[in-house]
Design a protein around this motif. Structure first.
Motif, PDB file in Angstrom:
ATOM      1  N   MET A   1       0.821  -1.181   0.000  1.00  0.00           N
ATOM      2  CA  MET A   1       0.000   0.000   0.000  1.00  0.00           C
ATOM      3  C   MET A   1       0.871   1.252   0.000  1.00  0.00           C
ATOM      4  O   MET A   1       0.517   2.236  -0.634  1.00  0.00           O
ATOM      5  CB  MET A   1      -0.929  -0.011   1.199  1.00  0.00           C
ATOM      6  CG  MET A   1      -1.930   1.094   1.157  1.00  0.00           C
ATOM      7  SD  MET A   1      -3.292   0.915   2.281  1.00  0.00           S
ATOM      8  CE  MET A   1      -3.951  -0.642   1.825  1.00  0.00           C
ATOM      9  N   LEU A   2       1.958   1.196   0.718  1.00  0.00           N
ATOM     10  CA  LEU A   2       2.871   2.337   0.727  1.00  0.00           C
ATOM     11  C   LEU A   2       3.445   2.554  -0.670  1.00  0.00           C
ATOM     12  O   LEU A   2       3.660   3.696  -1.084  1.00  0.00           O
ATOM     13  CB  LEU A   2       3.979   2.105   1.750  1.00  0.00           C
ATOM     14  CG  LEU A   2       4.953   3.263   1.965  1.00  0.00           C
ATOM     15  CD1 LEU A   2       4.206   4.498   2.442  1.00  0.00           C
ATOM     16  CD2 LEU A   2       6.004   2.878   2.977  1.00  0.00           C
ATOM     17  N   HIS A   3       3.642   1.482  -1.394  1.00  0.00           N
ATOM     18  CA  HIS A   3       4.153   1.588  -2.762  1.00  0.00           C
ATOM     19  C   HIS A   3       3.185   2.390  -3.633  1.00  0.00           C
ATOM     20  O   HIS A   3       3.596   3.267  -4.398  1.00  0.00           O
ATOM     21  CB  HIS A   3       4.370   0.188  -3.344  1.00  0.00           C
ATOM     22  CG  HIS A   3       4.700   0.181  -4.790  1.00  0.00           C
ATOM     23  ND1 HIS A   3       5.940   0.559  -5.253  1.00  0.00           N
ATOM     24  CD2 HIS A   3       3.970  -0.139  -5.872  1.00  0.00           C
ATOM     25  CE1 HIS A   3       5.938   0.465  -6.573  1.00  0.00           C
ATOM     26  NE2 HIS A   3       4.753   0.039  -6.968  1.00  0.00           N
ATOM     27  N   TYR A   4       1.895   2.104  -3.519  1.00  0.00           N
ATOM     28  CA  TYR A   4       0.901   2.824  -4.311  1.00  0.00           C
ATOM     29  C   TYR A   4       0.830   4.295  -3.906  1.00  0.00           C
ATOM     30  O   TYR A   4       0.611   5.166  -4.748  1.00  0.00           O
ATOM     31  CB  TYR A   4      -0.468   2.176  -4.172  1.00  0.00           C
ATOM     32  CG  TYR A   4      -0.538   0.819  -4.824  1.00  0.00           C
ATOM     33  CD1 TYR A   4      -0.230   0.666  -6.169  1.00  0.00           C
ATOM     34  CD2 TYR A   4      -0.886  -0.307  -4.099  1.00  0.00           C
ATOM     35  CE1 TYR A   4      -0.280  -0.570  -6.773  1.00  0.00           C
ATOM     36  CE2 TYR A   4      -0.937  -1.551  -4.693  1.00  0.00           C
ATOM     37  CZ  TYR A   4      -0.635  -1.677  -6.033  1.00  0.00           C
ATOM     38  OH  TYR A   4      -0.685  -2.907  -6.620  1.00  0.00           O
ATOM     39  N   ALA A   5       1.006   4.584  -2.623  1.00  0.00           N
ATOM     40  CA  ALA A   5       1.016   5.974  -2.184  1.00  0.00           C
ATOM     41  C   ALA A   5       2.177   6.722  -2.821  1.00  0.00           C
ATOM     42  O   ALA A   5       2.022   7.861  -3.279  1.00  0.00           O
ATOM     43  CB  ALA A   5       1.105   6.046  -0.658  1.00  0.00           C
ATOM     44  N   VAL A   6       3.340   6.084  -2.875  1.00  0.00           N
ATOM     45  CA  VAL A   6       4.507   6.714  -3.497  1.00  0.00           C
ATOM     46  C   VAL A   6       4.287   6.887  -4.995  1.00  0.00           C
ATOM     47  O   VAL A   6       4.636   7.931  -5.566  1.00  0.00           O
ATOM     48  CB  VAL A   6       5.789   5.890  -3.209  1.00  0.00           C
ATOM     49  CG1 VAL A   6       6.959   6.409  -4.014  1.00  0.00           C
ATOM     50  CG2 VAL A   6       6.102   5.899  -1.732  1.00  0.00           C
ATOM     51  N   VAL A   7       3.676   5.903  -5.634  1.00  0.00           N
ATOM     52  CA  VAL A   7       3.402   5.998  -7.080  1.00  0.00           C
ATOM     53  C   VAL A   7       2.473   7.175  -7.362  1.00  0.00           C
ATOM     54  O   VAL A   7       2.728   7.979  -8.268  1.00  0.00           O
ATOM     55  CB  VAL A   7       2.802   4.681  -7.604  1.00  0.00           C
ATOM     56  CG1 VAL A   7       2.244   4.865  -9.014  1.00  0.00           C
ATOM     57  CG2 VAL A   7       3.841   3.582  -7.590  1.00  0.00           C
ATOM     58  N   PHE A   8       1.388   7.316  -6.599  1.00  0.00           N
ATOM     59  CA  PHE A   8       0.479   8.432  -6.822  1.00  0.00           C
ATOM     60  C   PHE A   8       1.146   9.768  -6.509  1.00  0.00           C
ATOM     61  O   PHE A   8       0.868  10.775  -7.154  1.00  0.00           O
ATOM     62  CB  PHE A   8      -0.803   8.261  -5.997  1.00  0.00           C
ATOM     63  CG  PHE A   8      -1.823   7.397  -6.665  1.00  0.00           C
ATOM     64  CD1 PHE A   8      -2.549   7.867  -7.740  1.00  0.00           C
ATOM     65  CD2 PHE A   8      -2.048   6.108  -6.224  1.00  0.00           C
ATOM     66  CE1 PHE A   8      -3.489   7.069  -8.365  1.00  0.00           C
ATOM     67  CE2 PHE A   8      -2.985   5.301  -6.840  1.00  0.00           C
ATOM     68  CZ  PHE A   8      -3.704   5.784  -7.919  1.00  0.00           C
ATOM     69  N   PHE A   9       2.058   9.787  -5.530  1.00  0.00           N
ATOM     70  CA  PHE A   9       2.788  11.012  -5.228  1.00  0.00           C
ATOM     71  C   PHE A   9       3.680  11.406  -6.400  1.00  0.00           C
ATOM     72  O   PHE A   9       3.729  12.579  -6.780  1.00  0.00           O
ATOM     73  CB  PHE A   9       3.623  10.826  -3.954  1.00  0.00           C
ATOM     74  CG  PHE A   9       4.396  12.052  -3.569  1.00  0.00           C
ATOM     75  CD1 PHE A   9       3.738  13.182  -3.107  1.00  0.00           C
ATOM     76  CD2 PHE A   9       5.771  12.072  -3.665  1.00  0.00           C
ATOM     77  CE1 PHE A   9       4.445  14.316  -2.753  1.00  0.00           C
ATOM     78  CE2 PHE A   9       6.486  13.197  -3.315  1.00  0.00           C
ATOM     79  CZ  PHE A   9       5.821  14.322  -2.858  1.00  0.00           C
ATOM     80  N   VAL A  10       4.343  10.447  -6.999  1.00  0.00           N
ATOM     81  CA  VAL A  10       5.189  10.724  -8.165  1.00  0.00           C
ATOM     82  C   VAL A  10       4.326  11.193  -9.338  1.00  0.00           C
ATOM     83  O   VAL A  10       4.701  12.135 -10.054  1.00  0.00           O
ATOM     84  CB  VAL A  10       6.027   9.482  -8.535  1.00  0.00           C
ATOM     85  CG1 VAL A  10       6.717   9.664  -9.869  1.00  0.00           C
ATOM     86  CG2 VAL A  10       7.045   9.185  -7.443  1.00  0.00           C
ATOM     87  N   ILE A  11       3.178  10.573  -9.532  1.00  0.00           N
ATOM     88  CA  ILE A  11       2.264  11.014 -10.593  1.00  0.00           C
ATOM     89  C   ILE A  11       1.837  12.455 -10.343  1.00  0.00           C
ATOM     90  O   ILE A  11       1.771  13.271 -11.279  1.00  0.00           O
ATOM     91  CB  ILE A  11       1.040  10.076 -10.681  1.00  0.00           C
ATOM     92  CG1 ILE A  11       1.462   8.715 -11.222  1.00  0.00           C
ATOM     93  CG2 ILE A  11      -0.054  10.685 -11.556  1.00  0.00           C
ATOM     94  CD1 ILE A  11       0.378   7.663 -11.147  1.00  0.00           C
ATOM     95  N   ALA A  12       1.558  12.795  -9.096  1.00  0.00           N
ATOM     96  CA  ALA A  12       1.166  14.162  -8.768  1.00  0.00           C
ATOM     97  C   ALA A  12       2.294  15.139  -9.066  1.00  0.00           C
ATOM     98  O   ALA A  12       2.057  16.234  -9.591  1.00  0.00           O
ATOM     99  CB  ALA A  12       0.762  14.256  -7.304  1.00  0.00           C
ATOM    100  N   LEU A  13       3.530  14.763  -8.741  1.00  0.00           N
ATOM    101  CA  LEU A  13       4.658  15.649  -9.020  1.00  0.00           C
ATOM    102  C   LEU A  13       4.853  15.854 -10.509  1.00  0.00           C
ATOM    103  O   LEU A  13       5.085  16.984 -10.968  1.00  0.00           O
ATOM    104  CB  LEU A  13       5.939  15.079  -8.400  1.00  0.00           C
ATOM    105  CG  LEU A  13       6.025  15.113  -6.883  1.00  0.00           C
ATOM    106  CD1 LEU A  13       7.313  14.454  -6.419  1.00  0.00           C
ATOM    107  CD2 LEU A  13       5.957  16.537  -6.383  1.00  0.00           C
ATOM    108  N   VAL A  14       4.760  14.786 -11.273  1.00  0.00           N
ATOM    109  CA  VAL A  14       4.931  14.892 -12.724  1.00  0.00           C
ATOM    110  C   VAL A  14       3.797  15.715 -13.331  1.00  0.00           C
ATOM    111  O   VAL A  14       4.034  16.571 -14.197  1.00  0.00           O
ATOM    112  CB  VAL A  14       5.017  13.492 -13.360  1.00  0.00           C
ATOM    113  CG1 VAL A  14       4.978  13.575 -14.879  1.00  0.00           C
ATOM    114  CG2 VAL A  14       6.276  12.776 -12.902  1.00  0.00           C
ATOM    115  N   ALA A  15       2.574  15.494 -12.889  1.00  0.00           N
ATOM    116  CA  ALA A  15       1.440  16.253 -13.410  1.00  0.00           C
ATOM    117  C   ALA A  15       1.570  17.731 -13.067  1.00  0.00           C
ATOM    118  O   ALA A  15       1.268  18.597 -13.898  1.00  0.00           O
ATOM    119  CB  ALA A  15       0.133  15.683 -12.858  1.00  0.00           C
ATOM    120  N   ALA A  16       2.032  18.034 -11.863  1.00  0.00           N
ATOM    121  CA  ALA A  16       2.226  19.436 -11.474  1.00  0.00           C
ATOM    122  C   ALA A  16       3.343  20.067 -12.288  1.00  0.00           C
ATOM    123  O   ALA A  16       3.257  21.248 -12.659  1.00  0.00           O
ATOM    124  CB  ALA A  16       2.528  19.521  -9.982  1.00  0.00           C
TER     125      ALA A  16
END
Length: 54
Positions: free
Chosen positions: A1-16
Motif C-alpha cells: 500500500m505504501l508503494h501505491y502511495a509513493v506511485v500516486f505522489f510521483v504522478i502528482a509531481l509529474v502532473a504538477a
C-alpha cells in the motif's frame, strides 16, 4: 500500500510539473489517503503483534 502511495505522489509531481493542476491535486489526495491507511494498518499490526507475544 505504501508503494501505491509513493506511485500516486510521483504522478502528482509529474502532473504538477507539466501544469495539470487538477490531475496533480487528485493524485496527491489519493496518495495522502493511501499513506494514512498504510499508517493505521501498520500501527494496528504492531499492536496486534505485541499483544500476541506479550
Amino acid at each position: 500500500m505504501l508503494h501505491y502511495a509513493v506511485v500516486f505522489f510521483v504522478i502528482a509531481l509529474v502532473a504538477a510539473l507539466f501544469g495539470f493542476g487538477g490531475i496533480a491535486a487528485g493524485a496527491a489526495g489519493i496518495a495522502k489517503i493511501l499513506f494514512f491507511v498504510f499508517v493505521i494498518l501498520a500501527v494496528a499490526s504492531f499492536i496486534m503483534g505485541a499483544i500476541r507475544k506479550g
